[in-house]
Design a protein around this motif. Structure first.
Motif, PDB file in Angstrom:
ATOM      1  N   ASP A  61       0.848  -1.202   0.000  1.00 30.07           N
ATOM      2  CA  ASP A  61       0.000   0.000   0.000  1.00 30.07           C
ATOM      3  C   ASP A  61       0.877   1.242   0.000  1.00 30.07           C
ATOM      4  OD1 ASP A  61      -2.622  -1.127   0.054  1.00 30.07           O
ATOM      5  OD2 ASP A  61      -2.252  -1.750   2.120  1.00 30.07           O
ATOM      6  N   ILE A  62       0.431   2.264  -0.686  1.00 24.05           N
ATOM      7  CA  ILE A  62       1.155   3.536  -0.719  1.00 24.05           C
ATOM      8  C   ILE A  62       0.341   4.559   0.073  1.00 24.05           C
ATOM      9  CG2 ILE A  62       2.144   5.344  -2.176  1.00 24.05           C
ATOM     10  CD1 ILE A  62       3.464   2.566  -2.555  1.00 24.05           C
ATOM     11  N   LEU A  63       0.988   5.159   1.099  1.00 27.40           N
ATOM     12  CA  LEU A  63       0.303   6.151   1.926  1.00 27.40           C
ATOM     13  C   LEU A  63       0.901   7.525   1.647  1.00 27.40           C
ATOM     14  CD1 LEU A  63       1.055   3.703   4.620  1.00 27.40           C
ATOM     15  CD2 LEU A  63      -1.265   4.490   4.605  1.00 27.40           C
ATOM     16  N   VAL A  64       0.039   8.493   1.393  1.00 31.24           N
ATOM     17  CA  VAL A  64       0.485   9.875   1.211  1.00 31.24           C
ATOM     18  C   VAL A  64      -0.105  10.676   2.363  1.00 31.24           C
ATOM     19  CG1 VAL A  64       0.407  11.906  -0.271  1.00 31.24           C
ATOM     20  CG2 VAL A  64       0.649   9.645  -1.293  1.00 31.24           C
ATOM     21  N   ASN A  65       0.790  11.206   3.199  1.00 25.27           N
ATOM     22  CA  ASN A  65       0.357  11.930   4.397  1.00 25.27           C
ATOM     23  C   ASN A  65      -0.502  11.054   5.310  1.00 25.27           C
ATOM     24  OD1 ASN A  65       1.108  14.344   5.419  1.00 25.27           O
ATOM     25  ND2 ASN A  65      -0.804  15.395   4.927  1.00 25.27           N
ATOM     26  N   GLY A  66      -0.164   9.776   5.378  1.00 25.17           N
ATOM     27  CA  GLY A  66      -0.885   8.859   6.270  1.00 25.17           C
ATOM     28  C   GLY A  66      -2.145   8.268   5.686  1.00 25.17           C
ATOM     29  N   GLU A  67      -2.569   8.763   4.503  1.00 28.65           N
ATOM     30  CA  GLU A  67      -3.799   8.262   3.877  1.00 28.65           C
ATOM     31  C   GLU A  67      -3.443   7.285   2.752  1.00 28.65           C
ATOM     32  OE1 GLU A  67      -7.161   8.994   4.416  1.00 28.65           O
ATOM     33  OE2 GLU A  67      -6.400   9.893   6.270  1.00 28.65           O
ATOM     34  N   PRO A  68      -4.004   6.050   2.739  1.00 29.25           N
ATOM     35  CA  PRO A  68      -3.708   5.113   1.639  1.00 29.25           C
ATOM     36  C   PRO A  68      -4.330   5.598   0.320  1.00 29.25           C
ATOM     37  CG  PRO A  68      -5.307   4.156   3.159  1.00 29.25           C
ATOM     38  CD  PRO A  68      -4.889   5.457   3.745  1.00 29.25           C
ATOM     39  N   VAL A  69      -3.584   5.489  -0.781  1.00 30.32           N
ATOM     40  CA  VAL A  69      -4.094   5.852  -2.114  1.00 30.32           C
ATOM     41  C   VAL A  69      -4.416   4.533  -2.823  1.00 30.32           C
ATOM     42  CG1 VAL A  69      -3.601   7.065  -4.267  1.00 30.32           C
ATOM     43  CG2 VAL A  69      -2.612   7.876  -2.122  1.00 30.32           C
ATOM     44  N   ASP A  70      -5.704   4.201  -2.907  1.00 30.67           N
ATOM     45  CA  ASP A  70      -6.089   2.855  -3.390  1.00 30.67           C
ATOM     46  C   ASP A  70      -5.604   2.564  -4.809  1.00 30.67           C
ATOM     47  OD1 ASP A  70      -7.824   4.597  -4.595  1.00 30.67           O
ATOM     48  OD2 ASP A  70      -9.654   3.505  -4.118  1.00 30.67           O
ATOM     49  N   ALA A  71      -5.549   3.597  -5.658  1.00 29.76           N
ATOM     50  CA  ALA A  71      -5.170   3.364  -7.060  1.00 29.76           C
ATOM     51  C   ALA A  71      -3.694   2.998  -7.212  1.00 29.76           C
ATOM     52  CB  ALA A  71      -5.481   4.597  -7.902  1.00 29.76           C
ATOM     53  N   LEU A  72      -2.882   3.201  -6.152  1.00 30.71           N
ATOM     54  CA  LEU A  72      -1.452   2.891  -6.252  1.00 30.71           C
ATOM     55  C   LEU A  72      -1.086   1.569  -5.569  1.00 30.71           C
ATOM     56  CD1 LEU A  72       0.125   6.420  -5.608  1.00 30.71           C
ATOM     57  CD2 LEU A  72      -0.175   5.261  -7.790  1.00 30.71           C
ATOM     58  N   SER A  73      -2.059   0.878  -4.987  1.00 31.31           N
ATOM     59  CA  SER A  73      -1.779  -0.411  -4.335  1.00 31.31           C
ATOM     60  C   SER A  73      -1.336  -1.435  -5.370  1.00 31.31           C
ATOM     61  CB  SER A  73      -3.027  -0.931  -3.621  1.00 31.31           C
ATOM     62  OG  SER A  73      -3.368  -0.074  -2.566  1.00 31.31           O
ATOM     63  N   GLN A  74      -0.411  -2.329  -4.962  1.00 27.33           N
ATOM     64  CA  GLN A  74       0.083  -3.377  -5.864  1.00 27.33           C
ATOM     65  C   GLN A  74       0.216  -4.690  -5.111  1.00 27.33           C
ATOM     66  OE1 GLN A  74       3.792  -2.229  -7.748  1.00 27.33           O
ATOM     67  NE2 GLN A  74       3.184  -0.103  -7.889  1.00 27.33           N
ATOM     68  N   LEU A  75       0.038  -5.809  -5.839  1.00 25.31           N
ATOM     69  CA  LEU A  75       0.345  -7.121  -5.282  1.00 25.31           C
ATOM     70  C   LEU A  75       1.740  -7.502  -5.768  1.00 25.31           C
ATOM     71  CD1 LEU A  75      -3.062  -8.946  -5.856  1.00 25.31           C
ATOM     72  CD2 LEU A  75      -2.113  -8.229  -3.676  1.00 25.31           C
ATOM     73  N   VAL A  76       2.653  -7.796  -4.827  1.00 28.28           N
ATOM     74  CA  VAL A  76       4.038  -8.076  -5.224  1.00 28.28           C
ATOM     75  C   VAL A  76       4.581  -9.280  -4.451  1.00 28.28           C
ATOM     76  CG1 VAL A  76       4.675  -5.740  -5.931  1.00 28.28           C
ATOM     77  CG2 VAL A  76       4.901  -6.359  -3.549  1.00 28.28           C
ATOM     78  N   PHE A  77       5.642  -9.885  -4.990  1.00 25.34           N
ATOM     79  CA  PHE A  77       6.378 -10.963  -4.332  1.00 25.34           C
ATOM     80  C   PHE A  77       7.084 -10.348  -3.121  1.00 25.34           C
ATOM     81  CE2 PHE A  77      10.303 -13.716  -4.292  1.00 25.34           C
ATOM     82  CZ  PHE A  77       9.647 -14.870  -3.875  1.00 25.34           C
ATOM     83  N   ARG A  78       7.002 -11.023  -1.949  1.00 29.76           N
ATOM     84  CA  ARG A  78       7.471 -10.417  -0.699  1.00 29.76           C
ATOM     85  C   ARG A  78       8.914  -9.894  -0.794  1.00 29.76           C
ATOM     86  NH1 ARG A  78       5.511 -10.639   4.484  1.00 29.76           N
ATOM     87  NH2 ARG A  78       4.075 -12.327   3.972  1.00 29.76           N
ATOM     88  N   GLU A  79       9.818 -10.661  -1.396  1.00 32.80           N
ATOM     89  CA  GLU A  79      11.219 -10.251  -1.457  1.00 32.80           C
ATOM     90  C   GLU A  79      11.429  -8.990  -2.298  1.00 32.80           C
ATOM     91  OE1 GLU A  79      13.993 -13.321  -2.532  1.00 32.80           O
ATOM     92  OE2 GLU A  79      13.091 -14.735  -1.125  1.00 32.80           O
ATOM     93  N   ASN A  80      10.513  -8.762  -3.258  1.00 33.85           N
ATOM     94  CA  ASN A  80      10.645  -7.575  -4.125  1.00 33.85           C
ATOM     95  C   ASN A  80       9.933  -6.356  -3.563  1.00 33.85           C
ATOM     96  OD1 ASN A  80      11.870  -9.353  -5.814  1.00 33.85           O
ATOM     97  ND2 ASN A  80      10.255  -9.407  -7.351  1.00 33.85           N
ATOM     98  N   ALA A  81       9.182  -6.558  -2.455  1.00 36.96           N
ATOM     99  CA  ALA A  81       8.276  -5.499  -1.984  1.00 36.96           C
ATOM    100  C   ALA A  81       9.031  -4.234  -1.595  1.00 36.96           C
ATOM    101  CB  ALA A  81       7.443  -6.011  -0.809  1.00 36.96           C
ATOM    102  N   GLN A  82      10.178  -4.402  -0.877  1.00 38.65           N
ATOM    103  CA  GLN A  82      10.887  -3.216  -0.408  1.00 38.65           C
ATOM    104  C   GLN A  82      11.456  -2.401  -1.574  1.00 38.65           C
ATOM    105  OE1 GLN A  82      13.643  -4.050   2.693  1.00 38.65           O
ATOM    106  NE2 GLN A  82      13.959  -1.918   3.200  1.00 38.65           N
ATOM    107  N   VAL A  83      12.014  -3.112  -2.572  1.00 39.43           N
ATOM    108  CA  VAL A  83      12.588  -2.428  -3.740  1.00 39.43           C
ATOM    109  C   VAL A  83      11.489  -1.702  -4.503  1.00 39.43           C
ATOM    110  CG1 VAL A  83      13.808  -2.774  -5.921  1.00 39.43           C
ATOM    111  CG2 VAL A  83      14.428  -4.131  -3.923  1.00 39.43           C
TER     112      VAL A  83
END
Length: 606
Positions: A490-512
């Protein structure tokens, strides 16, 4: 048009991308003198979309009728279909092939047999087409005709003696190719007296005439004034105009079994038309429908939203019309808290997604925004339920998830031996597992990998081309699903999640991936009067953060000297005001930010 099908030949040109299909089609058109010297002459005459010309690729298959007088003195009607070469448009190729009896399989004299050459040949073989191998670009200094003849025999299993050697650029060898088409490609079979049976292989929309249907007649005949019926929904229409393709639409009033052409029947209901449907007579229908096409399965999913929410109706109409011309596009309604109402769409690949985006913006003059692309995952819950998910927002609470599976592809990469090491490193980086390695000859290797489809979506093709200096070729098909460790980023801007920027990713790649998105957004979101925190989170854990610093107004500029406590008081007052703004401050994210996140190519790539 004659109703003698023994002097008709239906054929298509198939090949790997950039092997000269559209240029060869140009030479055929030149020989038939379909373009007068006074008319506008342009390259790739059958590529009539601006986007095709700019990218130098064919996206839509196009048909054209070429009259030809053979050496035996007979007049022949050659129906040619020019097809795309890119793997994302292989569905277009399958539709074009099904309306033909033969295929010209083009091979680049300097590149040889490549991955899509093989894939397209197998597609033509499945439909029992007569295949004529054609070695193109023989005028190039790097042309190696003997090596190509060996590959035609060794890699393709075709007769090298049948191979025609041509230069689509100069026109050399094209006359001999015409004779080979007449000699080796069988004429269409069909009874002109039988009930009408025709296959819709494409269609497009005309603002004044309604839907124009492209079809191949297998049995019977069709004439203006006939009453016809679509097999799938039993909709009945009266034919207003019938004709053939000669760079434009040429009216002939009647067509017979074996012909390829178009008809107009005042069809305004776009949803009545389905590519692959059978057209038959309303009064005397044929006993059964033609087999049609394999149902296409989209592999990439993304949501489209209008930039201006008032354009929603126009966007719906635009997608409806695109669907007419692009049967592989699927869509359903969708909504987002950040972007309003839109559509969730399925595509055959990233190039397909980009082409749809450009066509909507150009042909319908709409400003649109896409969410991050995703593949379809299968999620197994602890209670035994199984969900198919392509939208990150639908991903359930991780505590309810037993395990998730993601689609895997078999990738076939043909490359010169020089680049094998770098390509193996790239495939390993993308979680690929090598299942085969075949030396085709002393200079070329075929690498076979199984890898997750999600890893191929982003910049894999571009990096493969840059690593191999453009020489490696790539083809893939989805094989099965395998277990994966999936998380929702999830991507949070100023503490608020932006639903359109959420992604499903492989755990090891998540931080990158999280770091990439945060860096992109930091560049795109304008500064405010308060600090903005951009965070990437998995559940309650923050994995990456960037901060956009506030504008700092110089509140002490009016103080010339004097007591320091006066300055401190003004700065404290400013700090209080900023704190208050931060509490109520709502950050507006510009549309470019969503597009920037979509292009997640790593900056440190070579």
């Amino acid at each position: 048009m004659s109703n003698n099908s023994s002097y008709t030949r239906n054929f298509c040109i198939i090949a790997h991308i950039d092997h000269g299909k559209s240029t060869l089609a140009d030479r055929f058109i030149d020989k038939a003198k379909l373009v007068t010297s006074r008319g506008p002459v342009q390259q790739q005459m059958l590529d009539n979309m601006d986007i095709e010309r700019e990218r130098g690729i064919t996206i839509k298959s196009q048909a054209v009728v070429i009259p030809y007088t053979a050496a035996d003195g007979h007049e022949y009607t050659l129906n040619l279909v020019d097809t795309p070469g890119h793997v994302d448009f292989s569905y277009e190729v399958s539709r074009a092939i099904s309306s033909c009896e033969g295929a010209l399989l083009l091979i680049d004299a300097s590149q040889g047999v490549e991955a899509q050459t093989l894939a397209n040949m197998y597609m033509a073989m499945e439909l029992n087409l007569e295949i004529i191998p054609v070695i193109n670009k023989i005028d190039l200094p790097s042309a190696d005709i003997d090596a190509c003849l060996h590959q035609i025999d060794h890699d393709l299993g075709l007769d090298p003696d049948l191979a025609c050697k041509v230069s689509a650029k100069t026109g050399e060898g094209v006359d001999a190719l015409f004779e080979a088409i007449v000699k080796y490609i069988p004429h269409p079979k069909g009874n002109v007296k039988a009930p009408l049976q025709a296959l819709i292989f494409d269609s497009h929309y005309d603002a004044y005439r309604g839907v124009i249907i492209h079809f191949r007649l297998f049995e019977g005949s069709i004439a203006e004034g006939d009453s016809i019926m679509f097999y799938s929904n039993k909709a009945v229409y009266t034919v207003e105009e019938v004709g053939v393709f000669k760079l434009g639409l040429v009216r002939t009033q009647k067509l017979w079994a074996g012909d390829v052409g178009y008809f107009i029947a005042g069809i305004k209901t776009i949803r009545d038309i389905r590519v692959g449907d059978t057209v038959t007579g309303a009064i005397n229908p044929c006993p059964e429908a033609l087999p049609g096409f394999k149902e296409v399965k989209p592999v990439v999913f993304s949501s489209i939203y209008p930039v201006d929410s008032n354009d929603y109706e126009e966007l719906q109409e635009a997608i409806d019309r695109l669907k007419l011309n692009d049967a592989s596009l699927i869509y359903e309604k969708d909504s987002s808290a950040a972007l309003g109402f839109g559509f969730r769409c399925g595509f055959l690949g990233m190039l397909h997604l980009e082409v749809v985006q450009e066509r909507i913006e150009r042909e319908f003059d709409l400003s649109i925004v896409f969410t991050s692309p995703s593949v379809r995952y299968i999620v197994h819950l602890r209670n035994g339920e199984v969900l198919k998910i392509d939208n990150p927002l639908e991903y359930p609470d991780p505590l309810r998830v037993e395990f998730a599976e993601e689609p895997y592809i078999q990738a076939n990469i043909i490359t010169p031996t020089l680049y094998v090491g770098n390509i193996i490193s790239l495939c390993m980086e993308k979680r690929g597992v090598q299942t085969g390695m075949n030396y085709l000859d002393t200079k070329r290797v075929e690498l076979i990998y199984e890898m997750p489809l999600a890893e191929v979506l982003f910049e894999f093709y571009d990096r493969l081309k840059s690593i191999s200096r453009g020489y490696a070729s790539f083809d893939y098909h989805v094989i099965n699903y395998k277990k994966t460790d999936l998380v929702r980023l999830d991507i949070l801007v100023n503490g608020e999640p932006v639903d359109a920027l959420s992604q499903l990713v492989f755990r090891e790649n998540a931080q990158v991936r999280g770091r990439q998105v945060c860096e992109r957004l930091k560049d795109e979101i304008p500064r405010q009067q308060f600090k903005i925190a951009i965070q990437a989170a998995i559940g309650g854990n923050i994995v990456s953060r960037e901060t956009i610093n506030a504008f700092r107004k110089d509140v002490i500029s009016k103080c010339y000297g004097g007591d320091i406590s006066r300055k401190r008081k003004l700065l404290e007052k400013q700090k209080e005001g900023k704190k208050r703004m931060k509490m109520v401050g709502n950050v507006e994210i510009p549309q470019q930010a969503f597009l920037a996140v979509l292009k997640t190519t790593e900056k440190n790539n070579n």
